[in-house]
Motif scaffolding. Sequence first.
Motif, PDB file in Angstrom:
ATOM      1  N   GLU A 227     -16.439 -21.838   8.607  1.00 24.83           N
ATOM      2  CA  GLU A 227     -16.407 -22.545   9.881  1.00 24.83           C
ATOM      3  C   GLU A 227     -17.369 -21.878  10.836  1.00 24.83           C
ATOM      4  O   GLU A 227     -17.378 -20.657  10.997  1.00 24.83           O
ATOM      5  CB  GLU A 227     -15.004 -22.557  10.482  1.00 24.83           C
ATOM      6  N   LEU A 228     -18.212 -22.697  11.453  1.00 27.33           N
ATOM      7  CA  LEU A 228     -19.208 -22.191  12.399  1.00 27.33           C
ATOM      8  C   LEU A 228     -19.481 -23.262  13.446  1.00 27.33           C
ATOM      9  O   LEU A 228     -19.768 -24.419  13.106  1.00 27.33           O
ATOM     10  CB  LEU A 228     -20.503 -21.823  11.658  1.00 27.33           C
ATOM     11  N   GLN A 229     -19.396 -22.901  14.690  1.00 33.23           N
ATOM     12  CA  GLN A 229     -19.714 -23.793  15.800  1.00 33.23           C
ATOM     13  C   GLN A 229     -18.962 -25.128  15.695  1.00 33.23           C
ATOM     14  O   GLN A 229     -19.553 -26.201  15.786  1.00 33.23           O
ATOM     15  CB  GLN A 229     -21.227 -24.047  15.860  1.00 33.23           C
ATOM     16  N   SER A 230     -17.672 -25.047  15.456  1.00 35.26           N
ATOM     17  CA  SER A 230     -16.789 -26.221  15.387  1.00 35.26           C
ATOM     18  C   SER A 230     -17.093 -27.145  14.205  1.00 35.26           C
ATOM     19  O   SER A 230     -16.680 -28.298  14.202  1.00 35.26           O
ATOM     20  CB  SER A 230     -16.865 -27.032  16.693  1.00 35.26           C
ATOM     21  N   ALA A 264     -28.168 -31.544   5.561  1.00 37.98           N
ATOM     22  CA  ALA A 264     -27.266 -30.776   4.702  1.00 37.98           C
ATOM     23  C   ALA A 264     -27.964 -30.378   3.403  1.00 37.98           C
ATOM     24  O   ALA A 264     -27.785 -29.254   2.912  1.00 37.98           O
ATOM     25  CB  ALA A 264     -26.018 -31.590   4.398  1.00 37.98           C
ATOM     26  N   ALA A 265     -28.764 -31.287   2.837  1.00 41.01           N
ATOM     27  CA  ALA A 265     -29.473 -30.975   1.593  1.00 41.01           C
ATOM     28  C   ALA A 265     -30.483 -29.856   1.805  1.00 41.01           C
ATOM     29  O   ALA A 265     -30.632 -28.962   0.961  1.00 41.01           O
ATOM     30  CB  ALA A 265     -30.162 -32.226   1.057  1.00 41.01           C
ATOM     31  N   ALA A 266     -31.191 -29.893   2.938  1.00 40.45           N
ATOM     32  CA  ALA A 266     -32.166 -28.836   3.230  1.00 40.45           C
ATOM     33  C   ALA A 266     -31.468 -27.491   3.428  1.00 40.45           C
ATOM     34  O   ALA A 266     -31.966 -26.446   2.984  1.00 40.45           O
ATOM     35  CB  ALA A 266     -32.964 -29.206   4.475  1.00 40.45           C
ATOM     36  N   ALA A 267     -30.314 -27.506   4.072  1.00 44.82           N
ATOM     37  CA  ALA A 267     -29.563 -26.259   4.275  1.00 44.82           C
ATOM     38  C   ALA A 267     -29.092 -25.696   2.942  1.00 44.82           C
ATOM     39  O   ALA A 267     -29.132 -24.471   2.723  1.00 44.82           O
ATOM     40  CB  ALA A 267     -28.368 -26.523   5.190  1.00 44.82           C
ATOM     41  N   LEU A 268     -28.654 -26.563   2.056  1.00 42.36           N
ATOM     42  CA  LEU A 268     -28.221 -26.127   0.726  1.00 42.36           C
ATOM     43  C   LEU A 268     -29.378 -25.495  -0.040  1.00 42.36           C
ATOM     44  O   LEU A 268     -29.234 -24.424  -0.651  1.00 42.36           O
ATOM     45  CB  LEU A 268     -27.640 -27.310  -0.045  1.00 42.36           C
ATOM     46  N   ASP A 269     -30.534 -26.150  -0.026  1.00 45.49           N
ATOM     47  CA  ASP A 269     -31.703 -25.613  -0.726  1.00 45.49           C
ATOM     48  C   ASP A 269     -32.106 -24.258  -0.173  1.00 45.49           C
ATOM     49  O   ASP A 269     -32.432 -23.325  -0.919  1.00 45.49           O
ATOM     50  CB  ASP A 269     -32.878 -26.591  -0.621  1.00 45.49           C
ATOM     51  N   SER A 317     -24.062 -24.289   9.560  1.00 41.11           N
ATOM     52  CA  SER A 317     -22.747 -24.174   8.914  1.00 41.11           C
ATOM     53  C   SER A 317     -22.860 -24.316   7.402  1.00 41.11           C
ATOM     54  O   SER A 317     -22.242 -23.561   6.649  1.00 41.11           O
ATOM     55  CB  SER A 317     -21.781 -25.210   9.486  1.00 41.11           C
ATOM     56  N   VAL A 318     -23.663 -25.286   6.944  1.00 42.94           N
ATOM     57  CA  VAL A 318     -23.840 -25.454   5.497  1.00 42.94           C
ATOM     58  C   VAL A 318     -24.569 -24.253   4.911  1.00 42.94           C
ATOM     59  O   VAL A 318     -24.193 -23.723   3.853  1.00 42.94           O
ATOM     60  CB  VAL A 318     -24.608 -26.752   5.189  1.00 42.94           C
ATOM     61  N   TYR A 319     -25.594 -23.798   5.596  1.00 42.58           N
ATOM     62  CA  TYR A 319     -26.375 -22.664   5.108  1.00 42.58           C
ATOM     63  C   TYR A 319     -25.497 -21.421   4.940  1.00 42.58           C
ATOM     64  O   TYR A 319     -25.477 -20.794   3.878  1.00 42.58           O
ATOM     65  CB  TYR A 319     -27.527 -22.378   6.074  1.00 42.58           C
ATOM     66  N   HIS A 320     -24.771 -21.053   5.979  1.00 41.10           N
ATOM     67  CA  HIS A 320     -23.957 -19.840   5.920  1.00 41.10           C
ATOM     68  C   HIS A 320     -22.759 -20.009   4.979  1.00 41.10           C
ATOM     69  O   HIS A 320     -22.325 -19.037   4.347  1.00 41.10           O
ATOM     70  CB  HIS A 320     -23.493 -19.450   7.321  1.00 41.10           C
ATOM     71  N   ALA A 325     -20.583 -18.092  -0.141  1.00 42.93           N
ATOM     72  CA  ALA A 325     -20.009 -18.355  -1.463  1.00 42.93           C
ATOM     73  C   ALA A 325     -20.823 -17.680  -2.556  1.00 42.93           C
ATOM     74  O   ALA A 325     -20.263 -17.095  -3.495  1.00 42.93           O
ATOM     75  CB  ALA A 325     -19.930 -19.861  -1.702  1.00 42.93           C
ATOM     76  N   LEU A 326     -22.145 -17.728  -2.439  1.00 45.19           N
ATOM     77  CA  LEU A 326     -22.999 -17.086  -3.439  1.00 45.19           C
ATOM     78  C   LEU A 326     -22.867 -15.572  -3.391  1.00 45.19           C
ATOM     79  O   LEU A 326     -22.935 -14.897  -4.423  1.00 45.19           O
ATOM     80  CB  LEU A 326     -24.455 -17.496  -3.227  1.00 45.19           C
ATOM     81  N   ALA A 327     -22.685 -15.020  -2.206  1.00 44.62           N
ATOM     82  CA  ALA A 327     -22.543 -13.567  -2.073  1.00 44.62           C
ATOM     83  C   ALA A 327     -21.269 -13.063  -2.732  1.00 44.62           C
ATOM     84  O   ALA A 327     -21.218 -11.938  -3.234  1.00 44.62           O
ATOM     85  CB  ALA A 327     -22.566 -13.176  -0.596  1.00 44.62           C
ATOM     86  N   LYS A 328     -20.239 -13.887  -2.738  1.00 43.13           N
ATOM     87  CA  LYS A 328     -18.967 -13.489  -3.349  1.00 43.13           C
ATOM     88  C   LYS A 328     -18.973 -13.660  -4.864  1.00 43.13           C
ATOM     89  O   LYS A 328     -18.091 -13.151  -5.545  1.00 43.13           O
ATOM     90  CB  LYS A 328     -17.827 -14.314  -2.756  1.00 43.13           C
TER      91      LYS A 328
END
Length: 638
Positions: A227-230, A264-269, A317-320, A325-328
Amino acid sequence: MPKIRLLDKHVAELIAAGEVVERPSSVIKELVENAIDANSTVITVEIRGGGNSFMRVTDNGVGISKEDVPTAFLRHATSKVIDENDLSAIATLGFRGEALASISAVAKVELLTKPKEQSIGVRYTVSGGEYATLEDAGCPDGTTIIIRDLFFNTPARMKFLKKDVTEGNAISGILDKIALSHPEISFRFIRDGKEQLHTPGDSKLFSAIYAVFGKEFSSHLLPVQYELQSVKVNGFISTPTTSRPNRSMQNFFINGRFIKSRTAAAALDEACKGSIMIGKFAACILNLEMSFEAVDVNVHPAKLEVRFVNERPVFDSVYHAVKSALAKDDSKKIMEFKKPLPLPDAPVEKAEQTVLHTETFSIPSAVKSDNFTTREPSFFNPSISSLHDSGNNGNFEKPPIPRSLDLLLDSSDEKKHNEVINVPQPQEEIINQNFVQENVRQFEEMRKPEVVTRYIGEVFDTYIILQYGPSSIMLIDKHAAHERILYEKLKKQSGESAEQLLLQPVTVTLDKEAYTQVLSHTDTLQQVGFGIEDFGPGLILVRSAPLFLDGTDVGSALDEIAGYLTSHKNDLTTEHLDWLYANISCRAAIKGGNKSTNEELIALVKQLEENPEIKYCPHGRPISMLIKRYDIEKQFGR
């Protein structure tokens, strides 16, 4: 000038219906979204003949009162929007009041509905927007809508419908996405009498993913919760080792609505950079929860595209969320080593054997381990042009021949290759003297004046260096050269037995559109070596693969092929085959940046010498480049 006229009501409704009802899948989408808005917990969809002849949607929602039923079929009649202020914060999936009116204008519709507080239900029928009837009927709580003979009164639009299997798979794809967006609802999909989807409705997203995509896909997912910025992000992404060659398995939802979002797709990439291979894409099922006032869903007829008041919070929010998740994720890809087949002993007499001590014997790194075999197809040619240059004093060990090389060596080469060195003791090497003498003879043949090339070595583990005649140096891109050789070999053997049966069939999970395209091109895929079977909705079973292709690469290869077929929806078989040959060759070819033995590279050079017409790889890149001696000497001021 033509006179301006007011369109007839029936004609106007047909035009308006075209904005909402494009095909059977758009009908199902509208009806299922209405069922969700009616607070249903169980929704059943049944179709026949791809939905063209029969569709039925049943829910256990709040139902429609008798006096509201006729009004529900009028254009712009809805219970979800009261005034213009409601449009700034739309919380329901439907809101325009066009679905039932548009559907009834181009089909025969029957509605059965009963609110829970009433003792008897209602049956309403309408055909082509006219001839409506309303009567009492016994029915369960909720609503059932039956659609028959879609486009029966607009034959011009009916002829543009696809085959039943294509339309049916489009409906299946729509239901997959809706089921993923609402795991709290139990969805059931029956197609031609067979159940193809049944989600438990237990409010667990993972359960819905398992029901939609199966065990193989769901077993390689990482949970996402942030969760980030609501803006809340929750769902799953694929592990870095199971990334895909296209975006077809990326699913984004905003407040339970499936959407296509470049942000959202760009943030995921961006979040996946450095974690997955370049050119690969993460699969995901991500739901974003945010204020209804912060997103506008009223910008697309099918409500697939949305606009954000501020895109930065969505991106961040999508990026972080994905980064966290990848860091874990602490999973590591397990490397499997395959033991090569034992080399046969050379049939020699003891008197013809020579003992060489290990201090004068150099084993190439590619064959030092008994448990290692390179993944890329290795080359070997019995010519020992590189022996004296490499300083091995005529002592060497030949790498094992891989299966994919069988099609590159002729019978005489393979026979010579099988006359191998017997290494019975680690302290001494016994070499077939006849074999060495034969290689020395071939080396002397290559020293003759008519041979204009001389192998020098390799640079950057990518480019072969040759002295080309008395006044030039040639650089050869080993990957491009090998790729083109395999490409030509595949084209030559098209339709023949150029396939390998897999010891263990591979299951590939695809979205419904790609799944349809693959099944419609089974004959084309068979020509290049892919033996595939339908293994259920969205699942393809691969029993055989092209001979050159490594077995571990089969799944990703077919996934990439499915993406290509989806984006090139035509029947140009020649175009499909050329792309398939190029794709398989690229995957099977020896890779730039990987270590190669001198024997492999020399064999590759000889293949090019025997095929002088080969100048470019299948993708159009040059295979070789000449550097003139004059240009080199000019740089040194000679």
